[in-house]
Design a protein around this motif. Structure first.
Motif, PDB file in Angstrom:
ATOM      1  N   MET A  26     -29.614  16.021 -31.291  1.00 43.26           N
ATOM      2  CA  MET A  26     -30.731  15.788 -30.378  1.00 43.26           C
ATOM      3  C   MET A  26     -30.746  14.335 -29.904  1.00 43.26           C
ATOM      4  O   MET A  26     -30.999  14.047 -28.731  1.00 43.26           O
ATOM      5  CB  MET A  26     -32.055  16.118 -31.085  1.00 43.26           C
ATOM      6  CG  MET A  26     -33.266  16.044 -30.169  1.00 43.26           C
ATOM      7  SD  MET A  26     -33.151  17.219 -28.795  1.00 43.26           S
ATOM      8  CE  MET A  26     -34.562  16.776 -27.824  1.00 43.26           C
ATOM      9  N   PHE A  27     -30.464  13.387 -30.831  1.00 48.80           N
ATOM     10  CA  PHE A  27     -30.431  11.978 -30.444  1.00 48.80           C
ATOM     11  C   PHE A  27     -29.342  11.712 -29.411  1.00 48.80           C
ATOM     12  O   PHE A  27     -29.516  10.915 -28.491  1.00 48.80           O
ATOM     13  CB  PHE A  27     -30.219  11.095 -31.681  1.00 48.80           C
ATOM     14  CG  PHE A  27     -31.461  10.921 -32.508  1.00 48.80           C
ATOM     15  CD1 PHE A  27     -32.579  10.307 -31.976  1.00 48.80           C
ATOM     16  CD2 PHE A  27     -31.510  11.378 -33.810  1.00 48.80           C
ATOM     17  CE1 PHE A  27     -33.732  10.137 -32.722  1.00 48.80           C
ATOM     18  CE2 PHE A  27     -32.657  11.218 -34.568  1.00 48.80           C
ATOM     19  CZ  PHE A  27     -33.773  10.603 -34.022  1.00 48.80           C
ATOM     20  N   ILE A  28     -28.186  12.374 -29.572  1.00 48.67           N
ATOM     21  CA  ILE A  28     -27.084  12.196 -28.622  1.00 48.67           C
ATOM     22  C   ILE A  28     -27.490  12.687 -27.235  1.00 48.67           C
ATOM     23  O   ILE A  28     -27.213  12.032 -26.220  1.00 48.67           O
ATOM     24  CB  ILE A  28     -25.831  12.938 -29.118  1.00 48.67           C
ATOM     25  CG1 ILE A  28     -25.231  12.205 -30.324  1.00 48.67           C
ATOM     26  CG2 ILE A  28     -24.799  13.061 -28.000  1.00 48.67           C
ATOM     27  CD1 ILE A  28     -24.040  12.884 -30.932  1.00 48.67           C
ATOM     28  N   VAL A  29     -28.170  13.816 -27.176  1.00 44.34           N
ATOM     29  CA  VAL A  29     -28.636  14.358 -25.889  1.00 44.34           C
ATOM     30  C   VAL A  29     -29.604  13.379 -25.224  1.00 44.34           C
ATOM     31  O   VAL A  29     -29.517  13.118 -24.017  1.00 44.34           O
ATOM     32  CB  VAL A  29     -29.308  15.729 -26.089  1.00 44.34           C
ATOM     33  CG1 VAL A  29     -29.947  16.195 -24.783  1.00 44.34           C
ATOM     34  CG2 VAL A  29     -28.291  16.754 -26.577  1.00 44.34           C
ATOM     35  N   ILE A  30     -30.524  12.810 -26.014  1.00 50.27           N
ATOM     36  CA  ILE A  30     -31.481  11.839 -25.474  1.00 50.27           C
ATOM     37  C   ILE A  30     -30.746  10.617 -24.933  1.00 50.27           C
ATOM     38  O   ILE A  30     -31.043  10.118 -23.842  1.00 50.27           O
ATOM     39  CB  ILE A  30     -32.497  11.422 -26.558  1.00 50.27           C
ATOM     40  CG1 ILE A  30     -33.391  12.614 -26.937  1.00 50.27           C
ATOM     41  CG2 ILE A  30     -33.358  10.247 -26.069  1.00 50.27           C
ATOM     42  CD1 ILE A  30     -34.318  12.336 -28.100  1.00 50.27           C
ATOM     43  N   GLY A  31     -29.760  10.128 -25.716  1.00 52.08           N
ATOM     44  CA  GLY A  31     -28.996   8.968 -25.286  1.00 52.08           C
ATOM     45  C   GLY A  31     -28.261   9.215 -23.986  1.00 52.08           C
ATOM     46  O   GLY A  31     -28.273   8.369 -23.078  1.00 52.08           O
ATOM     47  N   LEU A  32     -27.625  10.374 -23.870  1.00 48.97           N
ATOM     48  CA  LEU A  32     -26.901  10.710 -22.641  1.00 48.97           C
ATOM     49  C   LEU A  32     -27.853  10.871 -21.461  1.00 48.97           C
ATOM     50  O   LEU A  32     -27.531  10.482 -20.329  1.00 48.97           O
ATOM     51  CB  LEU A  32     -26.095  11.994 -22.850  1.00 48.97           C
ATOM     52  CG  LEU A  32     -24.922  11.906 -23.830  1.00 48.97           C
ATOM     53  CD1 LEU A  32     -24.283  13.276 -24.019  1.00 48.97           C
ATOM     54  CD2 LEU A  32     -23.888  10.899 -23.357  1.00 48.97           C
ATOM     55  N   LEU A  33     -29.032  11.424 -21.711  1.00 52.74           N
ATOM     56  CA  LEU A  33     -30.017  11.600 -20.643  1.00 52.74           C
ATOM     57  C   LEU A  33     -30.503  10.241 -20.133  1.00 52.74           C
ATOM     58  O   LEU A  33     -30.636  10.039 -18.908  1.00 52.74           O
ATOM     59  CB  LEU A  33     -31.207  12.414 -21.162  1.00 52.74           C
ATOM     60  CG  LEU A  33     -32.335  12.702 -20.152  1.00 52.74           C
ATOM     61  CD1 LEU A  33     -31.786  13.478 -18.957  1.00 52.74           C
ATOM     62  CD2 LEU A  33     -33.463  13.466 -20.818  1.00 52.74           C
ATOM     63  N   ILE A  34     -30.725   9.300 -21.042  1.00 54.10           N
ATOM     64  CA  ILE A  34     -31.165   7.959 -20.635  1.00 54.10           C
ATOM     65  C   ILE A  34     -30.092   7.279 -19.792  1.00 54.10           C
ATOM     66  O   ILE A  34     -30.378   6.665 -18.758  1.00 54.10           O
ATOM     67  CB  ILE A  34     -31.503   7.101 -21.870  1.00 54.10           C
ATOM     68  CG1 ILE A  34     -32.762   7.647 -22.563  1.00 54.10           C
ATOM     69  CG2 ILE A  34     -31.731   5.644 -21.476  1.00 54.10           C
ATOM     70  CD1 ILE A  34     -33.082   6.970 -23.879  1.00 54.10           C
ATOM     71  N   ILE A  35     -28.834   7.383 -20.219  1.00 55.02           N
ATOM     72  CA  ILE A  35     -27.735   6.799 -19.447  1.00 55.02           C
ATOM     73  C   ILE A  35     -27.650   7.453 -18.071  1.00 55.02           C
ATOM     74  O   ILE A  35     -27.405   6.784 -17.056  1.00 55.02           O
ATOM     75  CB  ILE A  35     -26.405   6.950 -20.206  1.00 55.02           C
ATOM     76  CG1 ILE A  35     -26.423   6.083 -21.476  1.00 55.02           C
ATOM     77  CG2 ILE A  35     -25.222   6.544 -19.319  1.00 55.02           C
ATOM     78  CD1 ILE A  35     -25.209   6.259 -22.365  1.00 55.02           C
ATOM     79  N   ALA A  36     -27.868   8.774 -18.015  1.00 57.82           N
ATOM     80  CA  ALA A  36     -27.821   9.488 -16.733  1.00 57.82           C
ATOM     81  C   ALA A  36     -28.925   9.008 -15.797  1.00 57.82           C
ATOM     82  O   ALA A  36     -28.698   8.844 -14.586  1.00 57.82           O
ATOM     83  CB  ALA A  36     -27.951  10.990 -16.973  1.00 57.82           C
ATOM     84  N   ILE A  37     -30.110   8.761 -16.325  1.00 61.74           N
ATOM     85  CA  ILE A  37     -31.210   8.259 -15.490  1.00 61.74           C
ATOM     86  C   ILE A  37     -30.858   6.887 -14.927  1.00 61.74           C
ATOM     87  O   ILE A  37     -31.082   6.593 -13.749  1.00 61.74           O
ATOM     88  CB  ILE A  37     -32.519   8.198 -16.308  1.00 61.74           C
ATOM     89  CG1 ILE A  37     -32.989   9.616 -16.658  1.00 61.74           C
ATOM     90  CG2 ILE A  37     -33.606   7.454 -15.525  1.00 61.74           C
ATOM     91  CD1 ILE A  37     -34.166   9.657 -17.613  1.00 61.74           C
ATOM     92  N   GLY A  38     -30.280   6.028 -15.781  1.00 61.75           N
ATOM     93  CA  GLY A  38     -29.841   4.713 -15.311  1.00 61.75           C
ATOM     94  C   GLY A  38     -28.791   4.820 -14.224  1.00 61.75           C
ATOM     95  O   GLY A  38     -28.813   4.077 -13.239  1.00 61.75           O
ATOM     96  N   ALA A  39     -27.854   5.763 -14.399  1.00 59.85           N
ATOM     97  CA  ALA A  39     -26.799   5.962 -13.396  1.00 59.85           C
ATOM     98  C   ALA A  39     -27.393   6.429 -12.068  1.00 59.85           C
ATOM     99  O   ALA A  39     -26.968   5.986 -10.997  1.00 59.85           O
ATOM    100  CB  ALA A  39     -25.779   6.979 -13.908  1.00 59.85           C
ATOM    101  N   PHE A  40     -28.375   7.323 -12.134  1.00 60.05           N
ATOM    102  CA  PHE A  40     -29.020   7.797 -10.909  1.00 60.05           C
ATOM    103  C   PHE A  40     -29.713   6.642 -10.188  1.00 60.05           C
ATOM    104  O   PHE A  40     -29.639   6.524  -8.957  1.00 60.05           O
ATOM    105  CB  PHE A  40     -30.028   8.890 -11.216  1.00 60.05           C
ATOM    106  CG  PHE A  40     -30.792   9.359 -10.005  1.00 60.05           C
ATOM    107  CD1 PHE A  40     -30.188  10.193  -9.074  1.00 60.05           C
ATOM    108  CD2 PHE A  40     -32.095   8.942  -9.781  1.00 60.05           C
ATOM    109  CE1 PHE A  40     -30.872  10.597  -7.936  1.00 60.05           C
ATOM    110  CE2 PHE A  40     -32.788   9.341  -8.652  1.00 60.05           C
ATOM    111  CZ  PHE A  40     -32.180  10.184  -7.728  1.00 60.05           C
ATOM    112  N   CYS A  41     -30.375   5.782 -10.954  1.00 59.09           N
ATOM    113  CA  CYS A  41     -31.056   4.629 -10.351  1.00 59.09           C
ATOM    114  C   CYS A  41     -30.050   3.714  -9.662  1.00 59.09           C
ATOM    115  O   CYS A  41     -30.266   3.266  -8.535  1.00 59.09           O
ATOM    116  CB  CYS A  41     -31.831   3.857 -11.418  1.00 59.09           C
ATOM    117  SG  CYS A  41     -33.296   4.716 -12.050  1.00 59.09           S
ATOM    118  N   GLN A  42     -28.925   3.418 -10.333  1.00 59.54           N
ATOM    119  CA  GLN A  42     -27.910   2.551  -9.732  1.00 59.54           C
ATOM    120  C   GLN A  42     -27.378   3.149  -8.436  1.00 59.54           C
ATOM    121  O   GLN A  42     -27.214   2.435  -7.440  1.00 59.54           O
ATOM    122  CB  GLN A  42     -26.761   2.327 -10.719  1.00 59.54           C
ATOM    123  CG  GLN A  42     -25.722   1.312 -10.249  1.00 59.54           C
ATOM    124  CD  GLN A  42     -24.701   1.861  -9.267  1.00 59.54           C
ATOM    125  OE1 GLN A  42     -24.439   3.063  -9.225  1.00 59.54           O
ATOM    126  NE2 GLN A  42     -24.114   0.991  -8.463  1.00 59.54           N
TER     127      GLN A  42
END
Length: 337
Positions: free
Chosen positions: A1-17
């Protein structure tokens, strides 16, 4: 579950960039060098500083950690200055290829080289496991396929249609600039690798890399500011800063662009804090961020009609490349299990 959260946070950052170049299009009557410098103040100085301050424990000062590790701090900033050259040519790659293809080629090269050279330069090549190498190779396959889609686009559209989608479209010149941009931009992750010591033991995992990120972006700002001020003098565009009627609007969009751009590295730091249970994903996290940047930049390319009027075959090749990129972000973890 922590890995999924981490990947989701990185994905949000990528979308913002990937969205950061949208507000830049709203800036009025400023030359390229003027808005690039002003958005850089936000993207590479102000917001990274605010982020780095989150990593400072109570009773300490930010520059304390830099003084304790002068060699690592200087190397981190040096590679940041080299990354700054990549940042300059990154803007040109989108000028000649568009948001979708320009970001894809530049970020793809940056992703692969950054993931490999960071550990190599810092003596941690043993972290480049077979799973990580395979993930990088598969990611490069996806980038190559997107490049093929770009070549098909270049061959299929008449010159006037290319200019409608991307005003200064030039496939040959754009590819050269994008590859140079990717090579130099890889220095960002090398800088972060040298900056791994720049944190306090009391600092939480999610904020750990932010002090190093600040030094990298300061180095990049120095390079970009020198070039932009030179262009201001050469093109006599210092008058841009004197037009008070445009300041409120242009500063707002520059700040928004800067915030969105910085979000990718803020998200990378937070995301890595949740990936501690997977050494492979920690090593591959740079590639994950860059791959998702590419995916979302192509989504924006579709929205901005940069792929409008092309054949189903060209679109299918593009989508195949994007699918392989997304798959590559999960592949190393799958191989480890």
């Amino acid at each position: 579950m922590f890995i999924v959260i981490g990947l989701l946070i990185i994905a949000i950052g990528a979308f913002c960039q990937s969205s950061s170049y949208v507000p830049i299009n709203k800036i009025q009557k400023w030359s390229w060098e003027s808005f690039w410098l002003v958005q850089g103040v936000f993207a590479w100085l102000l917001f990274p500083l605010l982020g780095a301050l989150l990593a400072v424990p109570q009773g300490h000062g930010l520059f304390e950690i830099y003084l304790q590790h002068p060699k690592e701090s200087l190397l981190t900033m040096l590679f940041g200055a080299l990354w700054g050259v990549g940042g300059l040519t990154f803007g040109l790659s989108m000028r000649y290829l568009g948001v979708a293809l320009g970001q894809s080629i530049a970020l793809g090269t940056c992703s692969a080289l950054g993931a490999i050279l960071g550990p190599v330069f810092t003596g941690k090549a043993d972290t480049l496991t077979g799973a990580v190498i395979v993930g990088v190779v598969v990611m490069l396959v996806g980038i190559a396929i997107i490049g093929i889609a770009g070549a098909m686009k270049s061959a299929a559209l008449p010159e006037e249609e290319k200019k409608k989608a991307v005003k200064d479209f030039n496939f040959g010149k754009g590819i050269v600039v994008a590859l140079l941009s990717g090579f130099m931009s890889a220095c960002f992750n090398i800088g972060l690798s040298f900056g791994e010591a720049l944190h306090w033991e009391e600092t939480g995992e999610i904020f750990r890399t932010l002090p190093a990120t600040l030094l990298v972006t300061i180095g990049g700002f120095i390079t970009n500011a020198a070039y932009c001020l030179f262009q201001n003098a050469k093109n006599k565009s210092f008058k841009d800063y004197a037009d008070g009627k445009l300041w409120a609007r242009n500063i707002l969009f520059c700040a928004l662009a800067g915030l969105l751009w910085y979000s990718q590295f803020f998200g990378l730091s937070l995301g890595k804090g949740f990936l501690g249970g997977s050494a492979v994903l920690l090593t591959f996290s740079w590639c994950i961020l860059m791959s998702l940047d590419i995916v979302f930049s192509n989504v924006w390319g579709i929205i901005l009609k940069e792929w409008k009027g092309l054949s189903f075959k060209t679109i299918a090749v593009l989508l195949a490349g994007l699918a392989i990129l997304v798959f590559s972000t999960f592949l190393p973890q799958l191989l480890e299990h």
